[in-house]
Scaffold this active site. Sequence first.
Site, mmCIF file in Angstrom:
data_model
loop_
_atom_site.group_PDB
_atom_site.id
_atom_site.type_symbol
_atom_site.label_atom_id
_atom_site.label_comp_id
_atom_site.label_asym_id
_atom_site.label_seq_id
_atom_site.Cartn_x
_atom_site.Cartn_y
_atom_site.Cartn_z
ATOM 1 N N THR A 113 -4.665 5.879 2.232
ATOM 2 C CA THR A 113 -5.116 7.227 2.574
ATOM 3 C C THR A 113 -6.074 7.764 1.513
ATOM 4 O O THR A 113 -6.080 8.951 1.195
ATOM 5 C CB THR A 113 -3.928 8.198 2.780
ATOM 6 O OG1 THR A 113 -2.808 7.500 3.332
ATOM 7 C CG2 THR A 113 -4.302 9.306 3.754
ATOM 8 N N ARG B 158 -0.002 10.327 0.872
ATOM 9 C CA ARG B 158 0.251 11.394 1.844
ATOM 10 C C ARG B 158 1.440 12.234 1.452
ATOM 11 O O ARG B 158 1.783 13.174 2.162
ATOM 12 C CB ARG B 158 0.595 10.781 3.215
ATOM 13 C CG ARG B 158 -0.544 10.125 3.875
ATOM 14 C CD ARG B 158 -0.108 9.557 5.196
ATOM 15 N NE ARG B 158 -0.911 8.396 5.457
ATOM 16 C CZ ARG B 158 -0.689 7.540 6.421
ATOM 17 N NH1 ARG B 158 0.336 7.700 7.214
ATOM 18 N NH2 ARG B 158 -1.481 6.515 6.579
ATOM 19 N N LYS C 153 -10.419 -2.588 7.161
ATOM 20 C CA LYS C 153 -9.186 -2.223 7.860
ATOM 21 C C LYS C 153 -9.588 -1.814 9.278
ATOM 22 O O LYS C 153 -10.471 -0.956 9.443
ATOM 23 C CB LYS C 153 -8.525 -1.063 7.110
ATOM 24 C CG LYS C 153 -7.426 -0.345 7.861
ATOM 25 C CD LYS C 153 -6.677 0.591 6.921
ATOM 26 C CE LYS C 153 -5.906 1.643 7.691
ATOM 27 N NZ LYS C 153 -4.748 2.160 6.941
ATOM 28 N N GLU D 224 0.867 -1.190 0.000
ATOM 29 C CA GLU D 224 0.000 0.000 0.000
ATOM 30 C C GLU D 224 0.897 1.230 0.000
ATOM 31 O O GLU D 224 1.733 1.388 0.882
ATOM 32 C CB GLU D 224 -0.885 -0.015 1.255
ATOM 33 C CG GLU D 224 -1.672 1.262 1.469
ATOM 34 C CD GLU D 224 -2.341 1.316 2.846
ATOM 35 O OE1 GLU D 224 -2.592 0.247 3.458
ATOM 36 O OE2 GLU D 224 -2.597 2.429 3.324
#
Length: 220
Positions: free
Chosen positions: A73, A49, A133, A45
Site C-alpha cells: 500500500t 493500512r 503487481k 508484504e
Amino acid sequence: MTTVQNDLLERARDSVIIPVLVLDDPASAVPLALALRDAGLQMIEITLRTPGALAAIRAIRDAVPGLQVGAGTVTSPATVDAARAAGAQFAVSPGYTTALGRHCQALSFPLLPGAATATEVMVARDDGFDFLKFFPATACGGIGLLEALRGPFPDVSFCPTGGITAENAGDFLALGNVACVGGTWMAPRAAIRSQSWPEITALAAQALQLLRRPSGSPSA
Ligand code: 3PG
C-alpha cells in the site's frame, strides 16, 4: 529491466507466494512472521493500512532474519521513505505513478508497482518496470486478462494479487507471464487477530507445497 528490479523478480519467483498481511496489533508481527518463515516462505508484504504497520516492519526486521519484508500500500514517495526508514526491503504499490517510480529508482529501492490495464502496463514499462503487481487480479479480469496481456507484453511478468485463493493460485501460476502470486488467504486477518499461528503455518506450508515449482523447471 534494472538490476534492482531484476533481483526483485528473481526473489519473487523463488518465493512463489508473497503473503499480504494486514496487522491490527504490531505485537503480532514477530509471531506471524515466524509462523510464515516456519512454513518456508521467503517474502512477506506488510500493508501500510494500519497504524502499527511501520512498527511491525521494524520488529520483524530486528527479530526474524531470513525473511524479506516489503511494505505494501505504498502510494507516494513519502510512504517509500517511511517504509525504508522502518527497514522495508522492497515496496509494493496498488498502482503506478512516475513520481513513485522515479523516487524508488533514485534510491535503488525495489518497487513492485500495480497495473491492471494495457495502458498502465505501458506507462510502468516505459519507466523501466516490467515486473508488475496485477491488481485487483480477479476483479479486473483474472486469468483471461493476463493471457491477453501476454500477447503485446511478452516481456512483462506479473504478481497477481486480489482474489487469489488456495483453489485458483495454481491456475494463475501456470501462466507463462506469472512469476508469483500474492494474497491474504494463508494469513487471514481473523486468524492473525486470534493469534492462530499453527493454523497460519499449516495454511502457508500447504500452499507452498501445492504451488512450488519443481526445481529447475522454467517459470516464465
Ligand atoms: C490487498 O491489497 O488487500 C490484496 O490484494 C489482498 O487481497 P486478497 O485479500 O483478495 O488476497
